[in-house]
Write a protein that holds these residues in place. Structure first.
Motif, PDB file in Angstrom:
ATOM      1  N   TYR A 132       0.867  -1.182   0.000  1.00 50.23           N
ATOM      2  CA  TYR A 132       0.000   0.000   0.000  1.00 50.23           C
ATOM      3  C   TYR A 132       0.901   1.228   0.000  1.00 50.23           C
ATOM      4  O   TYR A 132       1.735   1.387   0.886  1.00 50.23           O
ATOM      5  CB  TYR A 132      -0.886  -0.015   1.246  1.00 50.23           C
ATOM      6  CG  TYR A 132      -1.925   1.072   1.304  1.00 50.23           C
ATOM      7  CD1 TYR A 132      -3.236   0.835   0.905  1.00 50.23           C
ATOM      8  CD2 TYR A 132      -1.609   2.341   1.800  1.00 50.23           C
ATOM      9  CE1 TYR A 132      -4.205   1.829   0.974  1.00 50.23           C
ATOM     10  CE2 TYR A 132      -2.558   3.341   1.875  1.00 50.23           C
ATOM     11  CZ  TYR A 132      -3.856   3.077   1.463  1.00 50.23           C
ATOM     12  OH  TYR A 132      -4.806   4.069   1.531  1.00 50.23           O
ATOM     13  N   ASP A 136      -2.533   3.784  -3.038  1.00 51.43           N
ATOM     14  CA  ASP A 136      -2.573   2.871  -4.174  1.00 51.43           C
ATOM     15  C   ASP A 136      -2.070   1.500  -3.754  1.00 51.43           C
ATOM     16  O   ASP A 136      -1.225   1.375  -2.860  1.00 51.43           O
ATOM     17  CB  ASP A 136      -1.689   3.378  -5.331  1.00 51.43           C
ATOM     18  CG  ASP A 136      -2.348   4.470  -6.128  1.00 51.43           C
ATOM     19  OD1 ASP A 136      -3.566   4.380  -6.368  1.00 51.43           O
ATOM     20  OD2 ASP A 136      -1.642   5.424  -6.523  1.00 51.43           O
ATOM     21  N   ALA A 137      -2.557   0.457  -4.403  1.00 49.20           N
ATOM     22  CA  ALA A 137      -2.014  -0.890  -4.259  1.00 49.20           C
ATOM     23  C   ALA A 137      -1.012  -1.087  -5.386  1.00 49.20           C
ATOM     24  O   ALA A 137      -1.383  -1.089  -6.561  1.00 49.20           O
ATOM     25  CB  ALA A 137      -3.124  -1.931  -4.336  1.00 49.20           C
ATOM     26  N   GLN A 161      -6.936  -0.955  -8.919  1.00 46.70           N
ATOM     27  CA  GLN A 161      -7.965  -0.298  -8.127  1.00 46.70           C
ATOM     28  C   GLN A 161      -8.397  -1.196  -6.972  1.00 46.70           C
ATOM     29  O   GLN A 161      -8.383  -2.420  -7.062  1.00 46.70           O
ATOM     30  CB  GLN A 161      -9.152   0.081  -9.003  1.00 46.70           C
ATOM     31  CG  GLN A 161      -9.784  -1.070  -9.761  1.00 46.70           C
ATOM     32  CD  GLN A 161     -10.718  -0.575 -10.856  1.00 46.70           C
ATOM     33  OE1 GLN A 161     -10.368   0.274 -11.667  1.00 46.70           O
ATOM     34  NE2 GLN A 161     -11.931  -1.105 -10.849  1.00 46.70           N
ATOM     35  N   PHE A 162      -8.829  -0.574  -5.867  1.00 48.32           N
ATOM     36  CA  PHE A 162      -9.045  -1.299  -4.625  1.00 48.32           C
ATOM     37  C   PHE A 162     -10.322  -2.136  -4.594  1.00 48.32           C
ATOM     38  O   PHE A 162     -10.488  -2.955  -3.697  1.00 48.32           O
ATOM     39  CB  PHE A 162      -9.064  -0.325  -3.445  1.00 48.32           C
ATOM     40  CG  PHE A 162      -7.698   0.124  -3.019  1.00 48.32           C
ATOM     41  CD1 PHE A 162      -6.820  -0.760  -2.418  1.00 48.32           C
ATOM     42  CD2 PHE A 162      -7.291   1.421  -3.222  1.00 48.32           C
ATOM     43  CE1 PHE A 162      -5.561  -0.369  -2.019  1.00 48.32           C
ATOM     44  CE2 PHE A 162      -6.031   1.835  -2.818  1.00 48.32           C
ATOM     45  CZ  PHE A 162      -5.165   0.941  -2.223  1.00 48.32           C
ATOM     46  N   PRO A 168      -5.323  -5.942  -3.465  1.00 45.88           N
ATOM     47  CA  PRO A 168      -5.766  -4.564  -3.226  1.00 45.88           C
ATOM     48  C   PRO A 168      -6.824  -4.457  -2.128  1.00 45.88           C
ATOM     49  O   PRO A 168      -6.726  -3.598  -1.244  1.00 45.88           O
ATOM     50  CB  PRO A 168      -6.325  -4.138  -4.588  1.00 45.88           C
ATOM     51  CG  PRO A 168      -5.543  -4.937  -5.570  1.00 45.88           C
ATOM     52  CD  PRO A 168      -5.383  -6.282  -4.902  1.00 45.88           C
ATOM     53  N   LYS A 169      -7.819  -5.332  -2.140  1.00 44.71           N
ATOM     54  CA  LYS A 169      -8.851  -5.286  -1.105  1.00 44.71           C
ATOM     55  C   LYS A 169      -8.274  -5.640   0.257  1.00 44.71           C
ATOM     56  O   LYS A 169      -8.631  -5.020   1.274  1.00 44.71           O
ATOM     57  CB  LYS A 169     -10.003  -6.225  -1.471  1.00 44.71           C
ATOM     58  CG  LYS A 169     -10.922  -5.665  -2.550  1.00 44.71           C
ATOM     59  CD  LYS A 169     -12.111  -6.559  -2.815  1.00 44.71           C
ATOM     60  CE  LYS A 169     -11.720  -7.785  -3.603  1.00 44.71           C
ATOM     61  NZ  LYS A 169     -12.887  -8.617  -3.981  1.00 44.71           N
ATOM     62  N   LEU A 172      -6.259  -2.628   1.585  1.00 47.36           N
ATOM     63  CA  LEU A 172      -7.139  -1.537   2.015  1.00 47.36           C
ATOM     64  C   LEU A 172      -7.874  -1.898   3.304  1.00 47.36           C
ATOM     65  O   LEU A 172      -8.089  -1.029   4.166  1.00 47.36           O
ATOM     66  CB  LEU A 172      -8.145  -1.209   0.912  1.00 47.36           C
ATOM     67  CG  LEU A 172      -9.134  -0.076   1.225  1.00 47.36           C
ATOM     68  CD1 LEU A 172      -8.400   1.228   1.522  1.00 47.36           C
ATOM     69  CD2 LEU A 172     -10.119   0.110   0.073  1.00 47.36           C
ATOM     70  N   VAL A 183     -10.819   6.573   0.348  1.00 47.92           N
ATOM     71  CA  VAL A 183     -10.742   5.733  -0.846  1.00 47.92           C
ATOM     72  C   VAL A 183     -12.133   5.443  -1.394  1.00 47.92           C
ATOM     73  O   VAL A 183     -12.350   5.439  -2.611  1.00 47.92           O
ATOM     74  CB  VAL A 183     -10.000   4.416  -0.539  1.00 47.92           C
ATOM     75  CG1 VAL A 183     -10.107   3.449  -1.722  1.00 47.92           C
ATOM     76  CG2 VAL A 183      -8.533   4.705  -0.233  1.00 47.92           C
TER      77      VAL A 183
END
Length: 279
Positions: A132, A136-137, A161-162, A168-169, A172, A183
């Motif tokens: 992270y 951004d991831a 994208q998250f 990514p998830k 976040l 976000v």
């Protein structure tokens, strides 16, 4: 980060409209403006395996002639490549070379690389290391197994994208609630019919991920592909990075459950031990 006109630092993932505003306030020289535009072209490939000239033009807001000249220049320097059959542009190998040299207090990539190689070879999948960074991831490394399917949708140095993908998830989900709130204010695009685009639905999913400590993402980046992601923590329990694997859904999912979850958790534990030891 990139340096914009007037000495202002642009954050990774900053909207194109903001970059345009910076340029309009007065780029001192043509060269600085050209660099800013070239970076805008590179950033337009975030989360995308390839783009046509028209798609890059729309994504950057530049005119077609300027976009084409920038793409050709970036191709000459290895930052962009073009598929001879589809004529689509994609990120080049120079991105991987630069990303490989990014280090913090320790070389996270170097410590993780043997583990990624083991996962890819053992499970015949694609293994990822991600962090992270500035909301951004970011993919730090991607390793393919030559005998398995190669998943190309997240390039080294690229962002995803998250609301899509396992890592990514996961990344976040463990951020402070105020960061998650920020976000979730962003527009969310659906990469497939399985992608989550409703903020509150994504928030609920993030809370489930935080509670169970891993993520299984099915068909939300590309139909037929799934990903399993697990966190890597430091001695204080904070998330340092994510390890994830991606492949065909039947390889990774059985009756709705992740097939290789325990193996991934062992891999994360091994990386945590290496981080503590510093080797």
């Amino acid at each position: 980060m990139a340096q914009a006109a007037g000495g202002r630092t642009l954050k990774r993932g900053e909207p194109v409209s903001k970059i345009s505003q910076v340029e309009d306030k007065g780029a001192a020289t043509h060269n600085v403006r050209a660099v800013s535009r070239a970076l805008r072209v590179l950033k337009s490939f975030a989360g995308k395996s390839g783009q046509t000239l028209a798609e890059v033009t729309v994504a950057t807001g530049l005119d077609k002639g300027t976009t084409r000249r920038l793409l050709l220049t970036l191709m000459d320097n290895g930052f962009i490549m073009q598929d001879a059959q589809t004529q689509q542009y994609r990120l080049g190998f120079a991105i991987r070379e630069l990303a490989a040299d990014v280090t913090g207090d320790f070389d996270l990539r170097a410590l993780a690389l043997p583990i990624l190689n083991e996962l890819a070879a053992e499970l015949h999948i694609t293994a990822f290391l991600s962090v992270y960074d500035n909301n951004d991831a970011v993919c730090l490394e991607r390793i393919h197994d030559m005998r398995g399917i190669e998943v190309h949708w997240w390039a080294v140095g690229g962002v995803l994208q998250f609301n899509c993908g396992g890592a990514p998830k996961l990344l976040l989900a463990f951020r402070p609630d105020n960061e998650i709130d920020e976000v979730l204010k962003r527009p969310m695009a659906a990469l497939t019919s399985k992608s989550i685009v409703e903020p509150e639905k994504l928030r609920a999913e993030l809370m489930r991920i935080r509670k169970r400590g891993w993520e299984l993402a099915v068909d939300d980046v590309a139909l037929g592909l799934s990903a399993i992601a697990v966190p890597v923590r430091d001695t204080a329990g904070e998330i340092v990075c994510a390890l994830s694997i991606a492949g065909l859904t039947p390889q990774l999912v059985n009756r709705g459950k992740p097939v290789h979850l325990e193996r991934m958790q062992r891999a994360a534990g091994e990386l945590e031990r290496r981080l503590r030891a510093g080797h």
